[in-house]
Each structure stands twice: as structure tokens, then as C-alpha cells.
Design a protein around this motif. Structure first.
Motif, short mmCIF file in Angstrom:
data_model
loop_
_atom_site.label_atom_id
_atom_site.label_comp_id
_atom_site.label_asym_id
_atom_site.label_seq_id
_atom_site.Cartn_x
_atom_site.Cartn_y
_atom_site.Cartn_z
N LEU A 220 0.81 -1.22 0.00
CA LEU A 220 0.00 0.00 0.00
C LEU A 220 0.84 1.26 0.00
O LEU A 220 0.50 2.25 -0.66
N TYR A 221 1.92 1.25 0.78
CA TYR A 221 2.74 2.45 0.97
C TYR A 221 4.23 2.13 0.84
O TYR A 221 4.68 1.09 1.33
N PRO A 222 4.98 3.03 0.22
CA PRO A 222 6.42 2.82 0.12
C PRO A 222 7.08 3.02 1.48
O PRO A 222 6.78 3.99 2.18
N PRO A 223 7.97 2.13 1.88
CA PRO A 223 8.63 2.29 3.19
C PRO A 223 9.73 3.34 3.15
O PRO A 223 10.26 3.67 2.07
N VAL A 224 10.05 3.88 4.31
CA VAL A 224 11.24 4.73 4.41
C VAL A 224 12.45 3.84 4.13
O VAL A 224 12.59 2.78 4.75
N PRO A 225 13.31 4.22 3.19
CA PRO A 225 14.43 3.35 2.81
C PRO A 225 15.40 3.07 3.96
O PRO A 225 15.59 3.91 4.85
N ASN A 226 16.00 1.90 3.93
CA ASN A 226 16.99 1.54 4.95
C ASN A 226 18.16 2.52 4.96
O ASN A 226 18.71 2.83 6.02
N LYS A 227 18.54 3.02 3.78
CA LYS A 227 19.68 3.95 3.72
C LYS A 227 19.36 5.27 4.42
O LYS A 227 20.25 5.92 4.97
N THR A 228 18.08 5.65 4.43
CA THR A 228 17.65 6.86 5.14
C THR A 228 17.76 6.64 6.64
O THR A 228 18.26 7.51 7.38
#
Length: 254
Positions: A220-228
Motif C-alpha cells: 500500500l505504501y512505500p517504506p522509508v528506505p533503509n539507507k535513510t
């Protein structure tokens, strides 16, 4: 029902506006996302991106429909309580407040990026916690409906809707808490860039609340990236296990 069957059903919908057929399809998708394990996801990355885009458009149409219901109602606050996902928002906002209030004491000027036609988070923060909020919205229709919703609820003194793009907004240092909606930044690179850019513009001590998703909810929603997360070291990283759809991370500018 598998994610691929749900994807094909949604892909074949004649319209993403609220209707019995559309409502049922997305209700089934939400149920799948709440119950499934990450290993149950069979869709490829391209299909997941497409599904998120369709879900985003459907969510905007749903909020626009409900915004119009509230605006035209003789009892707008009562009508708002019947919004399909109202209780989910209440639970999420209450959980978020329980964490950010530990870090912010007296100063609580709130900015929300991506409020949509029905800026319910800002409404709940104002009504339940007395917080003054500014909502940035770059879609003209969403901006217009949001302004009318806020007026109909009698919240113009507490909530301001600003028609502007988050990338050109310059007053981030005027706020103590900045929300980034889950649908702001639909790709990993764009979400990473937006979060880093906003974080750099905050005053020391200010908080950045980034809504995200975990597991099957990433359909449903894009996750906050691990690199962030690695780059900015969140103070809190909360992944609710209940019926709450969004997870969130809280960053604090040092």
C-alpha cells in the motif's frame, strides 16, 4: 486471495472512485496487507509500484468523496466520525503523539506535508491535543477541498492549508514537528531525497515524523528506505502490530 489476484482485480476496475466494486477490492487488499507475511508477497517490484500508484489514486478519490460529504453535512463533525478509516487514524495519531510528546514539551508548531483532500491527522492533532497545524498540499483539487473541510469543522484558527510544493517551501525552520505523509515520495530515491532535504532545513531539536510501512503493508505504501534510517539514526522506529496500517520513524535534528 493472493496479492496477484488482488492486483489484477484492482487493475481491471473501471474507476478508482468509491463504488461497491472499488470499495470491496481495496477492502480485500487492506485485509490481505494486515494479515499476510512478507513471504506471502508474490508480486514483482514493478507490479508493487503500480499497485501503490493505484492505491494512492484510490485513496485520494476516497478522501475527496468524504471531504464532500463533510462539507455538505449539517453536522460535519458527526459525518467525519463515519469516515471508513477514522478509527485507524485516531489510533495512529494517538500512538504518534505518545512518542513525539516525550521529545517536545512546550513548543509544538506542526507542519504536515501531503494532507490530501481530508487532512485528518492535522484535524485530530488540533481537536484532541490543541496543536496548531499547517498543511502543505500541491494538488489544486485536494487543496480546495481541504480548505473547505477545515472551514466546515470550524478549525480555521488552528489549521492553515497552504497550496505549495514541499520542495519550494522555505519556512521549515518555523516548525517544531514536521510530518511527512506515507505517500510523499513514491520511489525509494525520491523519499530518501525528500526526507534528507527537509531534515537539513530544520532547527536543532526539531522533529521529523516519517510515516512508513512494514511487511505486506508495503503493498500500500512505500517504506522509508533503509539507507535513510542508517544515515539519520531515528530516535524511535515504531511498527504497530495491530490493525494500524502505517509504521513511523521519528528523527530529531541535532
Amino acid at each position: 486471495m493472493t496479492d496477484s489476484v488482488l492486483f489484477n482485480t484492482i487493475l481491471s476496475l473501471p474507476s478508482l472512485r468509491p463504488s461497491p466494486q472499488t470499495n470491496e477490492a481495496f477492502s480485500q487488499l487492506v485485509c490481505f496487507c494486515l494479515q499476510a507475511e512478507p513471504s506471502d508477497i508474490t508480486l514483482k517490484k514493478a507490479a508493487i509500484r503500480k499497485l501503490r500508484t493505484l492505491s494512492s489514486k484510490a485513496e485520494s478519490e476516497m478522501e475527496a468523496y468524504w471531504a464532500k460529504q463533510i462539507i455538505s453535512s449539517r453536522e460535519p463533525n458527526k459525518t467525519m466520525l463515519t469516515f471508513w478509516y477514522y478509527q485507524n487514524y485516531v489510533e495512529l495519531v494517538n500512538l504518534e503523539h505518545s512518542y513525539f510528546s516525550k521529545l517536545l514539551k512546550d513548543k509544538k508548531r506542526v507542519l504536515f506535508l501531503g494532507g490530501g483532500p481530508l487532512p485528518l491527522t492535522a484535524i485530530l492533532l488540533a481537536q484532541q491535543y490543541g496543536l496548531t497545524c499547517t498543511v502543505i498540499e500541491n494538488n489544486k483539487r485536494s487543496y480546495s477541498l481541504a480548505c473547505k473541510v477545515i472551514a466546515s469543522l470550524g478549525l480555521k484558527s488552528m489549521i492553515s492549508i497552504v497550496y505549495e510544493d514541499a520542495r519550494t517551501f522555505t519556512a521549515y525552520d518555523s516548525f517544531d514537528l514536521v510530518y511527512i505523509a506515507a505517500l510523499v515520495g513514491m520511489t525509494e530515491s525520491s523519499k530518501h531525497e525528500i526526507i534528507l532535504s527537509v531534515h537539513q532545513k530544520l532547527n536543532p531539536g526539531a522533529l521529523l515524523m516519517c510515516r512508513s510501512a512494514q511487511g505486506a503493508k508495503t503493498l500500500l505504501y512505500p517504506p522509508v528506505p533503509n539507507k535513510t534510517i542508517t544515515a539519520l539514526s531515528p530516535v524511535f522506529h515504531i511498527n504497530p502490530t495491530s490493525s494500524i496500517i502505517n509504521s513511523f520513524i521519528i528523527l530529531q535534528k541535532t
